[in-house]
Scaffold this motif. Structure first.
Motif, PDB file in Angstrom:
ATOM      1  N   PHE A   7      12.813  -1.177  -2.873  1.00  0.00           N
ATOM      2  CA  PHE A   7      12.595  -0.496  -1.597  1.00  0.00           C
ATOM      3  C   PHE A   7      11.189  -0.791  -1.096  1.00  0.00           C
ATOM      4  CE2 PHE A   7      15.881   1.739  -3.785  1.00  0.00           C
ATOM      5  CZ  PHE A   7      16.790   2.058  -2.797  1.00  0.00           C
ATOM      6  N   TYR A   8      11.090  -1.141   0.189  1.00  0.00           N
ATOM      7  CA  TYR A   8       9.822  -1.485   0.812  1.00  0.00           C
ATOM      8  C   TYR A   8       9.655  -0.752   2.133  1.00  0.00           C
ATOM      9  CZ  TYR A   8       9.464  -5.444  -2.384  1.00  0.00           C
ATOM     10  OH  TYR A   8       9.372  -6.224  -3.508  1.00  0.00           O
ATOM     11  N   ASP A   9       8.404  -0.581   2.515  1.00  0.00           N
ATOM     12  CA  ASP A   9       8.056  -0.162   3.861  1.00  0.00           C
ATOM     13  C   ASP A   9       7.465  -1.399   4.524  1.00  0.00           C
ATOM     14  OD1 ASP A   9       7.425   1.124   6.189  1.00  0.00           O
ATOM     15  OD2 ASP A   9       5.808   2.336   5.343  1.00  0.00           O
ATOM     16  N   GLY A  10       8.171  -1.946   5.483  1.00  0.00           N
ATOM     17  CA  GLY A  10       7.743  -3.159   6.162  1.00  0.00           C
ATOM     18  C   GLY A  10       8.340  -4.401   5.528  1.00  0.00           C
ATOM     19  N   ALA A  42      17.315   6.823   8.327  1.00  0.00           N
ATOM     20  CA  ALA A  42      15.965   7.109   8.824  1.00  0.00           C
ATOM     21  C   ALA A  42      15.633   6.305  10.077  1.00  0.00           C
ATOM     22  CB  ALA A  42      14.934   6.814   7.740  1.00  0.00           C
ATOM     23  N   THR A  43      14.909   6.955  10.983  1.00  0.00           N
ATOM     24  CA  THR A  43      14.440   6.286  12.193  1.00  0.00           C
ATOM     25  C   THR A  43      12.919   6.303  12.283  1.00  0.00           C
ATOM     26  OG1 THR A  43      14.697   8.331  13.454  1.00  0.00           O
ATOM     27  CG2 THR A  43      16.560   6.767  13.484  1.00  0.00           C
ATOM     28  N   ASP A  44      12.262   6.823  11.233  1.00  0.00           N
ATOM     29  CA  ASP A  44      10.802   6.789  11.181  1.00  0.00           C
ATOM     30  C   ASP A  44      10.371   6.514   9.743  1.00  0.00           C
ATOM     31  OD1 ASP A  44       9.739   9.532   9.875  1.00  0.00           O
ATOM     32  OD2 ASP A  44      11.550   9.934  11.054  1.00  0.00           O
ATOM     33  N   PRO A  45       9.211   5.889   9.572  1.00  0.00           N
ATOM     34  CA  PRO A  45       8.799   5.478   8.226  1.00  0.00           C
ATOM     35  C   PRO A  45       8.516   6.642   7.270  1.00  0.00           C
ATOM     36  CG  PRO A  45       7.075   4.987   9.822  1.00  0.00           C
ATOM     37  CD  PRO A  45       8.272   5.438  10.596  1.00  0.00           C
ATOM     38  N   LEU A  46       8.052   7.778   7.759  1.00  0.00           N
ATOM     39  CA  LEU A  46       7.765   8.903   6.881  1.00  0.00           C
ATOM     40  C   LEU A  46       9.046   9.470   6.264  1.00  0.00           C
ATOM     41  CD1 LEU A  46       5.675  10.731   5.614  1.00  0.00           C
ATOM     42  CD2 LEU A  46       5.807  12.194   7.640  1.00  0.00           C
ATOM     43  N   THR A  47      10.072   9.640   7.078  1.00  0.00           N
ATOM     44  CA  THR A  47      11.366  10.107   6.551  1.00  0.00           C
ATOM     45  C   THR A  47      11.889   9.129   5.518  1.00  0.00           C
ATOM     46  OG1 THR A  47      11.895  11.263   8.608  1.00  0.00           O
ATOM     47  CG2 THR A  47      13.760  10.687   7.171  1.00  0.00           C
ATOM     48  N   THR A  89      14.485  -2.092   3.263  1.00  0.00           N
ATOM     49  CA  THR A  89      13.169  -1.939   3.870  1.00  0.00           C
ATOM     50  C   THR A  89      13.284  -1.193   5.187  1.00  0.00           C
ATOM     51  OG1 THR A  89      11.098  -3.070   4.371  1.00  0.00           O
ATOM     52  CG2 THR A  89      13.107  -4.107   5.184  1.00  0.00           C
ATOM     53  N   PHE A  90      12.180  -0.588   5.577  1.00  0.00           N
ATOM     54  CA  PHE A  90      12.098   0.054   6.886  1.00  0.00           C
ATOM     55  C   PHE A  90      11.177  -0.786   7.754  1.00  0.00           C
ATOM     56  CE2 PHE A  90      10.666   2.821  10.201  1.00  0.00           C
ATOM     57  CZ  PHE A  90      11.828   3.505  10.549  1.00  0.00           C
ATOM     58  N   ALA A  91      11.680  -1.241   8.890  1.00  0.00           N
ATOM     59  CA  ALA A  91      10.891  -2.050   9.818  1.00  0.00           C
ATOM     60  C   ALA A  91      11.463  -1.902  11.221  1.00  0.00           C
ATOM     61  CB  ALA A  91      10.906  -3.523   9.404  1.00  0.00           C
ATOM     62  N   HIS A  92      10.600  -1.874  12.196  1.00  0.00           N
ATOM     63  CA  HIS A  92      11.006  -1.828  13.604  1.00  0.00           C
ATOM     64  C   HIS A  92      11.932  -0.645  13.900  1.00  0.00           C
ATOM     65  CE1 HIS A  92       9.132  -5.725  13.851  1.00  0.00           C
ATOM     66  NE2 HIS A  92       9.934  -6.174  12.902  1.00  0.00           N
ATOM     67  N   GLY A  93      11.623   0.517  13.296  1.00  0.00           N
ATOM     68  CA  GLY A  93      12.351   1.741  13.619  1.00  0.00           C
ATOM     69  C   GLY A  93      13.702   1.907  12.964  1.00  0.00           C
ATOM     70  N   ARG A  94      13.993   1.106  11.947  1.00  0.00           N
ATOM     71  CA  ARG A  94      15.301   1.223  11.283  1.00  0.00           C
ATOM     72  C   ARG A  94      15.265   0.646   9.891  1.00  0.00           C
ATOM     73  NH1 ARG A  94      18.612  -0.304  15.296  1.00  0.00           N
ATOM     74  NH2 ARG A  94      20.291   0.437  13.990  1.00  0.00           N
ATOM     75  N   VAL A  95      16.328   0.900   9.141  1.00  0.00           N
ATOM     76  CA  VAL A  95      16.456   0.391   7.778  1.00  0.00           C
ATOM     77  C   VAL A  95      17.211  -0.935   7.812  1.00  0.00           C
ATOM     78  CG1 VAL A  95      17.399   0.864   5.478  1.00  0.00           C
ATOM     79  CG2 VAL A  95      16.434   2.729   6.847  1.00  0.00           C
ATOM     80  N   TRP A  96      16.738  -1.874   6.988  1.00  0.00           N
ATOM     81  CA  TRP A  96      17.350  -3.192   6.848  1.00  0.00           C
ATOM     82  C   TRP A  96      17.666  -3.417   5.383  1.00  0.00           C
ATOM     83  CZ3 TRP A  96      17.805  -6.297  11.270  1.00  0.00           C
ATOM     84  CH2 TRP A  96      17.141  -5.822  12.396  1.00  0.00           C
TER      85      TRP A  96
END
Length: 112
Positions: A7-10, A42-47, A89-96
């Motif tokens: 799992f990544y952020d970005g 999730a639609t935001d990185p903190l969530t 990952t979470f990027a550009h307002g969504r999960v990929w």
């Protein structure tokens, strides 16, 4: 069959590794856990990051395998996520999600 997930952020070289799962770590099983549904929708990185941390904590309690927190270090014998079964990952307002090929956008569930 045991699978792995990272799992990544970005995305790319600035992506932050948030942790990993071992066991039944496919997207359908992740969605079957309450905090897994939260991270996939999730639609935001903190969530997203909070839900990933919760998922890593409860993964073993749900009898799916083992969760690896970043403070324990990289858990795999391979050096990066290229050989991991699932990468979230979470990027550009969504999960990929990817399996080492093209990134797929997660289809969010609509509450009824």
């Amino acid at each position: 069959m045991s699978t792995t997930a990272d799992f990544y952020d970005g995305r790319g070289p600035r992506a932050v590794w948030l942790g990993s799962l071992q066991g039944d770590a496919d997207p359908a099983t992740v969605r079957g856990v309450a905090c897994g549904r939260l991270l996939l929708d999730a639609t935001d990185p903190l969530t997203y990051t909070d839900a990933v941390a919760d998922l890593l904590d409860v993964w073993a309690d749900e009898d799916h395998g083992h969760g690896f927190q970043p403070d324990g270090g990289w858990p795999w014998l391979w050096p990066d996520s290229r050989d991991t079964d699932w990468v979230f990952t979470f990027a550009h307002g969504r999960v990929w999600i990817t399996t080492g090929r093209a990134w797929l956008r997660v289809q969010q569930r609509v509450s009824q």
